[in-house]
Design an enzyme around this catalytic site. Structure first.
Site, PDB file in Angstrom:
ATOM      1  N   ASP A  55       6.475 -16.210  -3.720  1.00  0.00           N
ATOM      2  CA  ASP A  55       6.479 -15.046  -2.094  1.00  0.00           C
ATOM      3  C   ASP A  55       5.352 -15.748  -0.890  1.00  0.00           C
ATOM      4  O   ASP A  55       4.147 -16.324  -1.940  1.00  0.00           O
ATOM      5  CB  ASP A  55       5.934 -13.669  -2.444  1.00  0.00           C
ATOM      6  CG  ASP A  55       7.341 -13.295  -3.484  1.00  0.00           C
ATOM      7  OD1 ASP A  55       8.228 -13.687  -3.594  1.00  0.00           O
ATOM      8  OD2 ASP A  55       6.537 -12.086  -3.969  1.00  0.00           O
ATOM      9  N   ARG A  61       9.714  -3.465  -6.799  1.00  0.00           N
ATOM     10  CA  ARG A  61      10.413  -5.185  -6.649  1.00  0.00           C
ATOM     11  C   ARG A  61       9.222  -5.849  -7.843  1.00  0.00           C
ATOM     12  O   ARG A  61       9.713  -6.420  -8.140  1.00  0.00           O
ATOM     13  CB  ARG A  61      10.678  -5.994  -5.317  1.00  0.00           C
ATOM     14  CG  ARG A  61       9.086  -6.413  -4.390  1.00  0.00           C
ATOM     15  CD  ARG A  61       9.780  -7.074  -3.203  1.00  0.00           C
ATOM     16  NE  ARG A  61      10.085  -8.749  -3.614  1.00  0.00           N
ATOM     17  CZ  ARG A  61       9.054  -9.756  -3.328  1.00  0.00           C
ATOM     18  NH1 ARG A  61       7.486  -9.297  -3.663  1.00  0.00           N
ATOM     19  NH2 ARG A  61       9.794 -11.042  -3.767  1.00  0.00           N
ATOM     20  N   PRO A  96      -2.473   4.907  10.187  1.00  0.00           N
ATOM     21  CA  PRO A  96      -3.359   3.943  10.909  1.00  0.00           C
ATOM     22  C   PRO A  96      -4.582   3.756  11.084  1.00  0.00           C
ATOM     23  O   PRO A  96      -5.261   3.050  10.770  1.00  0.00           O
ATOM     24  CB  PRO A  96      -2.948   4.373  12.329  1.00  0.00           C
ATOM     25  CG  PRO A  96      -2.190   5.934  12.141  1.00  0.00           C
ATOM     26  CD  PRO A  96      -1.991   6.181  10.555  1.00  0.00           C
ATOM     27  N   GLU A 139      -0.882  14.155  14.074  1.00  0.00           N
ATOM     28  CA  GLU A 139      -2.189  13.649  14.403  1.00  0.00           C
ATOM     29  C   GLU A 139      -2.950  13.251  13.167  1.00  0.00           C
ATOM     30  O   GLU A 139      -4.134  12.671  12.396  1.00  0.00           O
ATOM     31  CB  GLU A 139      -3.664  14.052  15.234  1.00  0.00           C
ATOM     32  CG  GLU A 139      -3.075  14.214  16.680  1.00  0.00           C
ATOM     33  CD  GLU A 139      -2.972  13.079  17.402  1.00  0.00           C
ATOM     34  OE1 GLU A 139      -3.317  11.761  16.863  1.00  0.00           O
ATOM     35  OE2 GLU A 139      -1.748  12.941  18.300  1.00  0.00           O
TER      36      GLU A 139
HETATM   37 CL1  6GU Z   1       0.164   4.259   7.313  1.00  0.00          CL
HETATM   38  N1  6GU Z   1       1.174   5.213   9.669  1.00  0.00           N
HETATM   39  C1  6GU Z   1       1.717   6.023  11.133  1.00  0.00           C
HETATM   40  N2  6GU Z   1       1.485   6.737  11.229  1.00  0.00           N
HETATM   41  N3  6GU Z   1       1.241   4.869  12.283  1.00  0.00           N
HETATM   42  C2  6GU Z   1       1.667   3.492  11.056  1.00  0.00           C
HETATM   43  C3  6GU Z   1       0.775   3.183   9.802  1.00  0.00           C
HETATM   44  C4  6GU Z   1       0.901   4.067   9.201  1.00  0.00           C
HETATM   45  N4  6GU Z   1       0.550   2.133  10.058  1.00  0.00           N
HETATM   46  C5  6GU Z   1       0.565   1.582  10.710  1.00  0.00           C
HETATM   47  N5  6GU Z   1       1.030   2.096  11.834  1.00  0.00           N
END
Ligand code: 6GU
Length: 273
Positions: free
Chosen positions: A176, A161, A92, A119
């Protein structure tokens, strides 16, 4: 293209055997290798995590199993004739995963995914492999998942794809939403198929007119409507040179006004859609 995935949940990657990605594997377009990280642990409990230095909540993935597993996956790939690996670390705290990045990754011959649980992975793992190959830390959106495996599925589908020979003509990705250049970064509007009436609901007359010019115009107007409703930021950041006279008429109807720099802006409370 070769794909390696290192994970403590190999079963989570089962969807890679299905649908578009599964077919690409069956056809030999994709060589996917999933590695169970716990096989590179050497204690009784197959420990992959430990407490964070400096304290704080949660656990951090230990560098040793990652190093051992990734080294072996790389050795195996090179032996199989792969070259030019890129490490993709879903997190994230990564940079946003976009269609542009999907296109870039689809041009690489080898992706090695390192999805973290807990984490995150000890920073030294990414720093170590960054001396040998590009390392991309990517996020698939502004929300938090329990681990990166779902993101691996998302990224793999977006990349696969785009590979030559994976999509049929009927599913071409030329227009797209987000295809660079195509519909000038507008969202696609509604689509319809048979029957011509369903539960008393018809089809917009223009789609039955056979008038290709009018149909193209209608589709573009609907794309402006939908983009205004769901992603006004896409219009705010578009180059106004991409808009013709008819586009500007539609934008005006939807409450958009050209600002001093020519870009369009809109008072969100302005006009009904
Ligand atoms: Cl790539 N990993 C995690 N754990 N949470 C996320 C993410 C990735 N992308 C958005 N939230």
């Amino acid at each position: 293209m070769r794909l390696d995935v290192v994970t403590i949940f190999p079963e989570y990657l089962e969807p890679l055997n299905v649908s578009l990605v599964g077919k690409a594997r069956a056809r030999g377009v994709l060589d996917v290798q999933v590695h169970d990280l716990r096989r590179w642990t050497y204690d009784r409990h197959s420990t992959v995590d430990d407490t964070p230095y400096g304290g704080g909540p949660g656990m951090v993935m230990k560098p040793d199993p990652w190093g051992a597993c990734v080294d072996e996956a790389l050795a195996d790939g090179y032996e199989a004739g792969a070259h030019g690996p890129v490490m993709v670390v879903p997190t994230p705290s990564g940079r946003p995963f976009t269609q542009e990045l999907a296109v870039e990754l689809s041009a690489r011959p080898w992706l090695l995914f390192a999805p973290a649980r807990y984490e995150g992975i000890d920073r030294r793992v990414m720093d170590e492999y960054a001396t040998r190959m590009p390392v991309y830390e990517v996020s698939i959106g502004d929300y938090v998942l329990a681990g990166g495996e779902a993101a691996v599925l998302v990224i793999t589908e977006a990349v696969a794809r785009l590979l030559p020979g994976v999509l049929g003509n009927a599913e071409s990705h030329q227009d797209d939403s987000f295809a660079p250049g195509a519909m000038a970064d507008l969202l696609e509007g509604p689509v319809y198929t048979k029957p011509p009436e369903w539960r008393g609901r018809g089809i917009p007359d223009v789609l039955l007119s056979g008038h290709h010019g009018k149909i193209a115009r209608w589709r573009r107007d609907e794309a402006f409507r939908r983009t205004t409703a769901h992603r006004p930021d896409l219009i705010e950041r578009s180059d106004p040179a991409a808009f013709d006279k008819k586009d500007r008429e539609m934008l005006s109807i939807l409450g958009w006004r050209p600002g001093p720099d020519g870009r369009f802006w809109r008072d969100p409370g302005a006009v009904e859609q």
